[in-house]
Design a protein around this motif. Structure first.
Motif, short mmCIF file in Angstrom:
data_model
loop_
_atom_site.label_atom_id
_atom_site.label_comp_id
_atom_site.label_asym_id
_atom_site.label_seq_id
_atom_site.Cartn_x
_atom_site.Cartn_y
_atom_site.Cartn_z
N ALA A 100 59.72 82.40 8.66
CA ALA A 100 58.67 82.20 7.66
C ALA A 100 59.25 81.74 6.32
N LYS A 101 60.54 81.97 6.11
CA LYS A 101 61.18 81.51 4.87
C LYS A 101 61.13 79.98 4.74
N LEU A 102 61.00 79.29 5.87
CA LEU A 102 60.96 77.82 5.85
C LEU A 102 59.58 77.27 5.45
N LEU A 103 58.54 78.11 5.57
CA LEU A 103 57.18 77.61 5.38
C LEU A 103 56.92 77.00 4.00
N PRO A 104 57.33 77.63 2.89
CA PRO A 104 57.04 77.02 1.58
C PRO A 104 57.62 75.62 1.45
N ALA A 105 58.86 75.43 1.94
CA ALA A 105 59.48 74.10 1.84
C ALA A 105 58.76 73.09 2.73
N VAL A 106 58.41 73.51 3.96
CA VAL A 106 57.72 72.60 4.88
C VAL A 106 56.37 72.19 4.30
N MET A 107 55.63 73.15 3.75
CA MET A 107 54.30 72.84 3.23
C MET A 107 54.35 72.00 1.96
N ARG A 108 55.44 72.11 1.22
CA ARG A 108 55.59 71.24 0.05
C ARG A 108 55.91 69.81 0.48
N LEU A 109 56.78 69.68 1.47
CA LEU A 109 57.22 68.34 1.90
C LEU A 109 56.16 67.63 2.73
N SER A 110 55.54 68.38 3.66
CA SER A 110 54.57 67.75 4.55
C SER A 110 53.61 68.79 5.11
N PRO A 111 52.49 69.02 4.44
CA PRO A 111 51.51 69.96 4.98
C PRO A 111 51.08 69.62 6.41
N ALA A 112 50.96 68.34 6.70
CA ALA A 112 50.54 67.94 8.05
C ALA A 112 51.54 68.44 9.09
N LEU A 113 52.83 68.38 8.77
CA LEU A 113 53.85 68.87 9.69
C LEU A 113 53.72 70.38 9.87
N GLY A 114 53.52 71.10 8.77
CA GLY A 114 53.36 72.54 8.86
C GLY A 114 52.19 72.93 9.74
N ARG B 259 50.89 71.15 12.09
CA ARG B 259 51.17 70.73 13.47
C ARG B 259 52.09 71.73 14.18
N ILE B 260 53.06 72.27 13.45
CA ILE B 260 54.03 73.18 14.04
C ILE B 260 53.35 74.42 14.59
N LEU B 261 52.41 74.98 13.84
CA LEU B 261 51.81 76.25 14.25
C LEU B 261 50.44 76.10 14.91
N ARG B 262 49.94 74.89 14.99
CA ARG B 262 48.59 74.68 15.56
C ARG B 262 48.44 75.32 16.93
N ASN B 263 49.42 75.16 17.79
CA ASN B 263 49.35 75.72 19.12
C ASN B 263 50.28 76.91 19.29
N GLY B 264 50.62 77.56 18.19
CA GLY B 264 51.55 78.68 18.22
C GLY B 264 50.99 79.87 18.98
#
Length: 249
Positions: free
Chosen positions: A228-242, A244-249
């Protein structure tokens, strides 16, 4: 925060992360009020930890029971200074495939435990906590509060609600009661009964609990655990990627 001699409330204390939090708080020198619904598991805690734990049976889905719990808790434990809102349930739901009559009761219970009880305990115990020299309210949320998965819409919504509530309550405490810390814990997928048979790369309940306690000791206001520590960076860089990563989690 020094935990020695503190009295800590842990909800959902009989299983998974809650049981590990109970064990590790006790090992840190605290006394734990362990709230749960199943008497058998509460008796097991009492057997394991004797006078270091006070088991308390309460159904957090029942608003009246929660109100009574809040009133009685501070009378019986006037030294209470840390509240851990850990209890949570997750209902996998397909709104296009499941009949609404079959899921409505479960989803209402999910909202009651995951969101309403957190608000009731946090606000109901706040007048008591602000009278303590130092206190903390710790609300356990999830990476799914930041980016949801399709199979548990209500769970994700309740955790997102807790996350926003926690931040707003923190603002109020920072202004009027700065010695009461309001902490948001953002967890990744943890290996518990709730996640059995689902997900990969889980962390253990012991590791999740240890991260929570370390964050409390260090004075953190947000505790991101594991991946979860990666989430803030991922959501800043590309919300769409974030998403997509958890959509089917």
């Amino acid at each position: 925060m020094n935990l020695v001699g503190k009295t800590v409330l842990v909800t959902g204390a009989t299983r998974g992360i809650g049981r590990e939090l109970t064990r590790q708080f006790i090992e840190s020198g605290a006394h734990v009020v362990a709230a749960g619904r199943e008497h058998r598991h509460l008796e097991s805690l009492a057997s394991d930890y004797a006078d270091r734990v006070t088991p308390w049976a309460v159904d957090l889905a029942d608003p009246d029971a929660v109100d009574i719990f809040v009133r009685e808790l501070t009378d019986r434990h006037p030294q209470l200074s840390i509240v851990i809102n850990n209890a949570g349930v997750q209902t996998l739901t397909d709104f296009l495939g499941d009949g609404p009559q079959t899921t409505r009761a479960a989803l209402r219970r999910e909202v009651a435990i995951n969101l309403d009880a957190v608000i009731a305990l946090s606000t109901g115990l706040l007048p008591h906590l602000r009278r303590q020299p130092a206190a903390a309210i710790v609300n356990i949320t999830s990476g799914l509060a930041v980016t949801p998965k399709r199979s548990a819409p209500v769970y994700c919504a309740t955790k997102a609600g807790v996350r926003v509530f926690t931040r707003a309550l923190r603002y109020q405490c920072q202004d009027a009661a700065p010695h009461v810390r309001v902490i948001d814990v953002v967890l990744p997928i943890v290996d518990t009964d709730m996640t059995r048979g689902r997900g990969r790369g889980k962390i253990s309940a012991a590791d999740a609990a240890a991260a929570v306690i370390t964050g409390i000791r260090c004075g953190s206001t947000e505790i991101y655990v594991g991946k979860a520590k990666l989430l803030p960076a991922v959501m800043r860089l590309s919300p769409a990627l974030g998403y997509r990563i958890l959509r089917n989690g």
